[in-house]
Design an enzyme around this catalytic site. Structure first.
Site, PDB file in Angstrom:
ATOM      1  N   HIS A  41      50.762  61.123  60.268  1.00 38.07           N
ATOM      2  CA  HIS A  41      50.707  62.155  60.286  1.00 38.07           C
ATOM      3  C   HIS A  41      49.826  63.561  60.246  1.00 38.07           C
ATOM      4  O   HIS A  41      49.216  63.366  58.445  1.00 38.07           O
ATOM      5  CB  HIS A  41      51.941  62.893  59.512  1.00 38.07           C
ATOM      6  CG  HIS A  41      53.285  62.517  60.740  1.00 38.07           C
ATOM      7  ND1 HIS A  41      54.255  62.519  61.338  1.00 38.07           N
ATOM      8  CD2 HIS A  41      53.939  61.267  60.621  1.00 38.07           C
ATOM      9  CE1 HIS A  41      55.098  62.414  62.089  1.00 38.07           C
ATOM     10  NE2 HIS A  41      55.044  60.892  60.999  1.00 38.07           N
TER      11      HIS A  41
ATOM     12  N   CYS B  65      57.490  29.056  67.188  1.00 37.93           N
ATOM     13  CA  CYS B  65      57.098  28.902  66.131  1.00 37.93           C
ATOM     14  C   CYS B  65      58.041  28.725  65.176  1.00 37.93           C
ATOM     15  O   CYS B  65      57.296  28.726  64.086  1.00 37.93           O
ATOM     16  CB  CYS B  65      56.035  29.429  65.896  1.00 37.93           C
ATOM     17  SG  CYS B  65      56.569  31.520  65.999  1.00 37.93           S
TER      18      CYS B  65
ATOM     19  N   ARG C 147      66.065  56.285  56.150  1.00 40.12           N
ATOM     20  CA  ARG C 147      65.460  57.532  55.353  1.00 40.12           C
ATOM     21  C   ARG C 147      66.071  57.736  55.069  1.00 40.12           C
ATOM     22  O   ARG C 147      67.220  57.993  54.795  1.00 40.12           O
ATOM     23  CB  ARG C 147      64.946  58.481  56.452  1.00 40.12           C
ATOM     24  CG  ARG C 147      64.167  58.370  57.602  1.00 40.12           C
ATOM     25  CD  ARG C 147      63.427  58.553  58.737  1.00 40.12           C
ATOM     26  NE  ARG C 147      64.384  58.862  59.901  1.00 40.12           N
ATOM     27  CZ  ARG C 147      64.575  59.267  60.664  1.00 40.12           C
ATOM     28  NH1 ARG C 147      64.038  60.253  61.114  1.00 40.12           N
ATOM     29  NH2 ARG C 147      65.496  58.618  61.855  1.00 40.12           N
TER      30      ARG C 147
ATOM     31  N   CYS D 157      58.295  35.544  72.927  1.00 44.87           N
ATOM     32  CA  CYS D 157      59.086  34.686  72.310  1.00 44.87           C
ATOM     33  C   CYS D 157      59.548  34.860  71.458  1.00 44.87           C
ATOM     34  O   CYS D 157      61.114  34.613  70.698  1.00 44.87           O
ATOM     35  CB  CYS D 157      58.745  33.101  72.868  1.00 44.87           C
ATOM     36  SG  CYS D 157      58.458  32.520  70.365  1.00 44.87           S
TER      37      CYS D 157
ATOM     38  N   SER E 160      60.226  60.830  56.188  1.00 45.70           N
ATOM     39  CA  SER E 160      58.866  60.856  57.000  1.00 45.70           C
ATOM     40  C   SER E 160      58.325  62.205  56.471  1.00 45.70           C
ATOM     41  O   SER E 160      59.193  63.093  56.089  1.00 45.70           O
ATOM     42  CB  SER E 160      59.428  60.391  58.633  1.00 45.70           C
ATOM     43  OG  SER E 160      58.223  61.018  59.050  1.00 45.70           O
TER      44      SER E 160
ATOM     45  N   LYS F 210      60.877  65.494  63.685  1.00 47.11           N
ATOM     46  CA  LYS F 210      59.930  65.759  64.171  1.00 47.11           C
ATOM     47  C   LYS F 210      60.538  65.954  65.724  1.00 47.11           C
ATOM     48  O   LYS F 210      59.128  66.350  66.622  1.00 47.11           O
ATOM     49  CB  LYS F 210      58.556  65.932  63.394  1.00 47.11           C
ATOM     50  CG  LYS F 210      58.728  66.220  62.402  1.00 47.11           C
ATOM     51  CD  LYS F 210      57.527  65.795  61.733  1.00 47.11           C
ATOM     52  CE  LYS F 210      57.383  63.926  61.256  1.00 47.11           C
ATOM     53  NZ  LYS F 210      58.633  63.258  60.642  1.00 47.11           N
TER      54      LYS F 210
ATOM     55  N   VAL G 161      68.641  46.850  39.688  1.00 43.33           N
ATOM     56  CA  VAL G 161      68.837  47.421  38.992  1.00 43.33           C
ATOM     57  C   VAL G 161      70.243  47.817  38.907  1.00 43.33           C
ATOM     58  O   VAL G 161      70.947  48.157  40.314  1.00 43.33           O
ATOM     59  CB  VAL G 161      68.375  48.532  38.721  1.00 43.33           C
ATOM     60  CG1 VAL G 161      68.246  49.441  37.549  1.00 43.33           C
ATOM     61  CG2 VAL G 161      66.793  48.527  38.075  1.00 43.33           C
TER      62      VAL G 161
END
Lengths: 572, 411, 115
Positions: free
Chosen positions: A131, A536, A400, A531, A427, A339, A254
């Site tokens: 930002h 894989c 957050r 996919c 953020s 925001k 912890v």
């Protein structure tokens, strides 16, 4: 702040009987309520940045399920009896950046992360926007660190071998009136010291981003906005820290601390009990819990979930730039906590929509629900009506960790001498991390020196991460040579992202020792394509098993217990 | 190296295309994996080749017949090779990486036989946790049949596509408990015989108009939430129930793999999600052919091979200017292939594949050219999971009208 | 009764009736469907596909099938038999691994070419 007055206001507005008291660092709220959003809203009413005091919101949530933290399914004595100069708690962007900055010094440093990889929380589940800080308020820690952090990005990413793109961002104005109001941004940018902000006309924005041509009257370009892969940056910080001598202990939680009034004397984890001259709390959504363990809980974290959607960049009507609508008075009223999210272009060329913001009492709830997805899509579609819901190819949620003051708490504890808090990092914490981690390292060094310890520079410190080979960055000639020296780089395992066996083996043998399917996916994108690992995944599992010399059933997707196979057929 | 034709993909379509093309052209076959055969390698169940060989072969056996035949030809085969770039500069230039390095090849024509991929959890919007234990049917099949490991002990299957049904039986035979197959649609997606021999033979229940709405589990999957859906396939609130399981297998559909087709600017039919082609499997991009499941998802491998042969056969013929006439469909078609005819080339026996968009009974397919009927066939029953194949002779029709219509009507 | 023929992908829907002089089958598009209906009523059989463990590099398992149909009730016994079998060398496709499975005269053959 007149507490009694606010208590009355809260009762009037939310019907919660709050008992508020204060001490020199906090405003403490007690009471009960059956609605979590009201509890959070009440807490916010007591937030007062000018007082320098933090809200500790102990209003209990009636009917909320008891929610115990996720703990790693391992118990051993790996770290038992060890003694450290610095222990960093939490392997998000904050903890990893701090550990790396501290590795400049000749110190015994331990970073503990309870998950099987770093960047497991919000650091790995955000849109990766770097930002400019234009929408931040003056005189907050966020702004101080965001503007400095933003300017450091080229250097940090070059050192750490992480892709970074400063492509800028466009705020779209939908009416002449809003455009006029938007000019106030220019003044603000000047005041904040943000360069490269300018107004552009309708013609120009429509040429740059044709998807807005039907409603844009103009736009503001913010040139310094950039994009980075948030988890790749976090991983790179952690790897460079390890390369400079830091110990990263994963699957290490912890659990509690022993402490006196002014000192943490030992840290108790599922991997043993140890001591630290300096403890740095980078525990994200658990930062207030860790503070409490040290007898130093003077702020509260109120978890806020955000969902991002990943768009197929090839789908019809998807924009190709980072764009967002300029807020109007109406949208500002609707939601003050985010925001507003936006449309972000990632370094991998994907388009992300989001995030939304939902207060939650579940600190680790990264599950998604269709209401969130609908909300994010509907909101961002206002900015780009041509997008189709069918273009959404993936979605993820992050939680957050804001404080009630909605600002970073980056300071040496006033009470516990060997504790530093890096809390409330939400953020734009990713943008700010390169800057605040330098300061935190300095605070830590000062703290250590104040105890009489001698802190020397690390003579072997190398800011450059030894980064793995990325075949995509090679010319055909270079790649040909590489394959001739190691044929594994010529064997493509992940067809969607074109990742070779060689790159996957590198990712498995990373400095942090993360050998999981998700670890490979995050490091080299194998399984991240269209996919989603369908082709894989079995091969990645096989490669991990082969590299580690373990049976397939010992390979995990992520944390311990997230096995991919139960055993060989014919044997179960 | 310069070849007449490069075939991309060594599964059933690519094998058939390469064998057929090699009869009169120099051919390079590029295969991504270490072994030829494509997805057939892991399809160890039987039922392959009933149409072509009159035998019930397993997938690897079916593939082996073609691989054996390929070895008798002069086709150059490059396995574990991945095309990273293709561009046109007079002829086509391909760059591919393999064990030996970065290679290039030139060719006049390309046959795309890149197969298909599975739809994923994100594509169908299942919500919930990010735990392990969720597999597409194809990756579960690979784990069991190639790697020899069991994904879990107690499975729920979402989607009644054929691979899901096959995996229900396979997991059961290997000792897992399959709690049920859940299908959001009101009708099954797989072949009827598979419903019977894979589910009913093993007492595995099939729940229609029901879907998985949420997955629950902190590390490994622990539960799924099941909901009934309405006629628009939206979950009905209040019908949720929880099923304990450690494995969720998704068999929710296949999509043609078209990355290279996109790179070549091949136009894709939104209905099939594969290329638009004429009766010669020739796409709208000159000298690029598409066949097999990359063209449209088939339910029988026999027809995959057939379209590979069509592509291989026609790619060998000298390039002439085409005149393409669209084949318009009327009535309840899901799709029909080919979508157009090249009236400058042979229009004798045009093999046409189609699917109905919903379950229909007593349907008549008629083909008219310029309003004049040239073909008709009756079907007692048409269902979307079962593809139909008809051969239409346009050679006697007056194609100058450029109006070709395929219509489905009740009779 | 109704049944679905599983002989070929057509999946014919059969109407099957037991009559005094045998079984009456309607709806079958071919002779094999009629035979299927009769065996399904008297002694249902299936061909079975599975795999066996190997000690050969790159082949943790190799696919196998019965070379004909075995009675349905013997399937689970057959599967147990397979789990006790380990292949210790590369064999060509179609190699008989187990002869006369569970006394059925049916053999188990490999269906993958081990390259």
């Amino acid at each position: 702040m007149n507490l009694a007055k606010t208590v009355k206001k809260v009762y009037k507005k939310y019907g919660i009987k709050v008992h508020a008291s204060e001490n020199d660092r906090s405003i403490i709220l007690v009471g009960e309520c059956g609605d979590w959003s009201k509890i959070v809203a009440a807490g916010k009413m007591f937030a007062d940045k000018n007082s320098g005091k933090h809200v500790v919101n102990d209003i209990s949530f009636i009917g909320g399920q008891e929610h115990s933290p996720i703990l790693p399914a391992v118990n051993d004595d790996k770290l038992d009896g060890t003694a450290w100069d610095v222990v960093v708690i939490g392997g998000g962007i904050s903890g990893c950046a701090v550990a790396r900055e501290l590795s400049k010094y000749d110190l015994k440093i331990l970073l503990c992360e309870k998950h099987s990889d770093v960047a497991h929380g919000a650091s790995g589940a955000n849109d990766g926007m770097v930002h400019a800080g234009i929408d931040l308020k003056h005189r907050c820690k966020k702004l101080y660190y965001v503007t400095r952090g933003n300017a450091m990005y080229e250097r940090v990413c070059a050192d750490l071998g992480v892709e970074f793109e400063r492509a800028g961002q466009y705020v779209i104005f939908t009416s002449k009136f809003i455009q006029l109001l938007g000019r106030s941004y220019l003044t603000r940018a000047k005041k904040h010291g943000i360069p490269g902000v300018k107004m552009i006309g309708k013609k120009e924005i429509c040429a740059i981003e044709p998807t807005v041509k039907d409603f844009a009257v103009g736009a503001m370009k913010i040139s310094t906005t950039g994009a980075v892969s948030p988890y790749k940056l976090t991983v790179a910080y952690a790897e460079n820290a390890v390369q400079n001598g830091v110990t990263v202990s994963l699957s290490t939680a912890v659990l509690s601390m022993e402490h006196t009034d002014t000192q943490i004397t030992s840290i108790i984890t599922n991997r043993g009990t140890f001591t630290a001259k300096c403890v740095i709390n980078c525990a994200g959504v658990f930062a207030d819990n860790v503070a409490e363990m040290a007898g130093d809980r003077y702020f509260s974290i109120h978890p806020r979930k955000g969902v991002d959607l990943l768009m197929d960049p090839k789908a019809n009507g998807v924009p190709s730039n980072a764009i967002s609508l300029s807020p109007t008075l109406k949208t500002l009223k609707e939601n003050k906590n985010t925001k507003g999210g936006g449309i972000v272009k990632t370094v991998d060329g994907n388009i992300l929509l989001g995030p939304n913001a939902r207060e939650t009492y579940l600190r680790e709830d990264t599950s998604t629900c269709s209401a969130d997805i609908d909300e994010v899509f509907a909101k961002q579609q206002r900015c780009c009506p041509s997008m189709q819901r069918s273009g959404v190819i993936a979605y993820f949620a992050g939680v957050r960790a804001p404080s009630y003051e909605e600002d970073f708490i980056i300071e040496h504890s006033a009470k516990v001498k060997n504790l530093i808090h890096v809390a409330g990092i939400q953020s734009p914490g990713l943008t700010a991390a390169p800057a605040f981690s330098v300061d935190v390292a300095e605070i830590a060094v000062e703290l250590l020196r104040s105890t009489g310890a001698e802190v020397k520079e690390n003579p072997n410190y190398n800011p450059k991460r030894i980064s793995p080979i990325n075949c995509k960055n090679l010319t055909d000639g270079q790649r040909d040579e590489l394959i001739k020296s190691n044929p594994d780089f010529g064997k493509i395992i992940c067809r969607c992202e074109q990742i070779s066996l060689g790159e996957i083996k590198q990712a498995i043998n990373n400095p942090l020792g993360v050998a999981t399917v998700d670890g490979v996916k995050r490091r080299v994108r194998a399984g991240m394509g269209r996919c989603q690992g369908g082709f894989c995944m079995p091969l990645v599992v096989k490669t991990i098993a082969d590299e580690l010399g373990v049976p397939y059933s010992d390979v995990n997707k992520g944390d311990i217990g997230s096995y991919v196979a139960v055993g060989n057929i014919k044997e179960i | 190296m310069k070849y007449d034709i490069v075939v991309i993909g060594g599964g059933p379509a690519g094998l058939a295309a390469a064998i057929r093309a090699s009869k009169s052209a120099s051919v390079l076959l590029i295969e991504r994996e270490a072994r030829l055969g494509g997805i057939l390698k892991q399809c160890i169940h039987d039922g392959f080749g009933v149409v072509r060989f009159g035998e019930k072969l397993s997938g690897p056996e079916y593939a082996h017949r073609f691989i054996k035949e390929l070895r008798q030809t002069n086709v150059t085969v490059s396995t574990f090779s991945f095309v990273t770039n293709v561009c046109k500069d007079g002829c086509y230039k391909l760059t591919y990486v393999c064990r030996d390095g970065v290679r290039t090849a030139e060719c006049d024509k390309i046959i795309l036989a890149t197969g298909c991929r599975e739809r994923t959890r994100n594509g169908i919007f299942i919500q919930g946790d990010r735990c392990s234990g969720i597999y597409t049917a194809g990756s579960a099949q690979n784990l069991v049949n190639i790697m020899g490991v069991m994904p879990g002990r107690k499975a729920v299957i979402l989607g009644s596509g054929d691979i899901g049904l096959i995996m229900a039986r396979r997991l059961t035979l290997e000792g897992a408990q399959v709690i049920g197959v859940y299908e959001a649609k009101p009708t099954p997606s797989g072949l009827t015989r598979n419903i019977h021999q894979c589910l009913y033979d093993f007492n595995i229940p099939l729940h229609l108009s029901t879907t998985v709405t949420r997955v629950i589990g902190s590390n490994r999957l622990e539960q799924v939430e099941i909901s009934r859906v309405d006629d628009k396939m939206r979950p009905i609130a209040g019908t949720e129930s929880i099923v304990n399981c450690d494995t969720l297998v998704l068999a929710v559909g296949l999509i043609p793999e078209n990355e290279l087709a996109n790179d070549l600017s091949v136009r894709v039919d939104p209905k099939t999600k594969g290329a638009f082609v004429d009766q010669n499997c020739h796409t709208l991009t000159d000298n690029v052919y598409a066949c097999g499941n990359a063209l449209h998802v088939n339910d029988l491998v026999d027809y995959v091979s057939e379209s590979g042969e069509t592509a291989g056969e026609n790619a060998c013929k000298p390039t002439r200017e085409r005149k393409l006439v669209p084949v318009t469909t009327k009535g309840k078609f899901l799709y029909a292939v080919p979508q157009m005819l090249d009236v400058h080339s042979d229009v004798g026996g045009v093999i046409t594949y189609f699917r109905a968009s919903e379950e229909l009974s007593k349907q008549q397919l008629t083909v008219t050219v310029g309003g004049k009927e040239i073909f008709s066939k009756r079907f007692a029953k048409l269902i979307p999971p079962e593809m139909e194949r008809v051969v239409i002779d346009y050679s006697q029709a007056d194609l100058s009208s450029e109006q070709i219509v395929m219509e489905l009507k009740e009779w | 009764m109704e049944m679905v023929c599983i002989v070929c992908p057509n999946g014919c829907r059969l109407q099957v009736e037991k009559t005094s002089d045998g079984v009456n089958v309607r709806g079958a598009r071919c002779k094999r469907g009629e035979i299927f209906a009769v065996t399904e009523l008297t002694c249902p059989t299936r061909s079975v596909t599975s795999s066996v463990r190997t000690t050969v590099a790159d082949y943790p398992v190799v696919s196998v099938r019965t070379d004909g149909e075995i009675p349905k009730e013997k399937i689970s016994k057959f599967i147990r038999l397979l789990s006790e079998f380990t292949l210790d060398k590369k064999v060509p496709i179609g190699t008989i691994l187990i002869k006369d499975v569970c006394g059925t005269k049916i053999n188990v053959i490999t269906t993958t070419e081990m390259e």
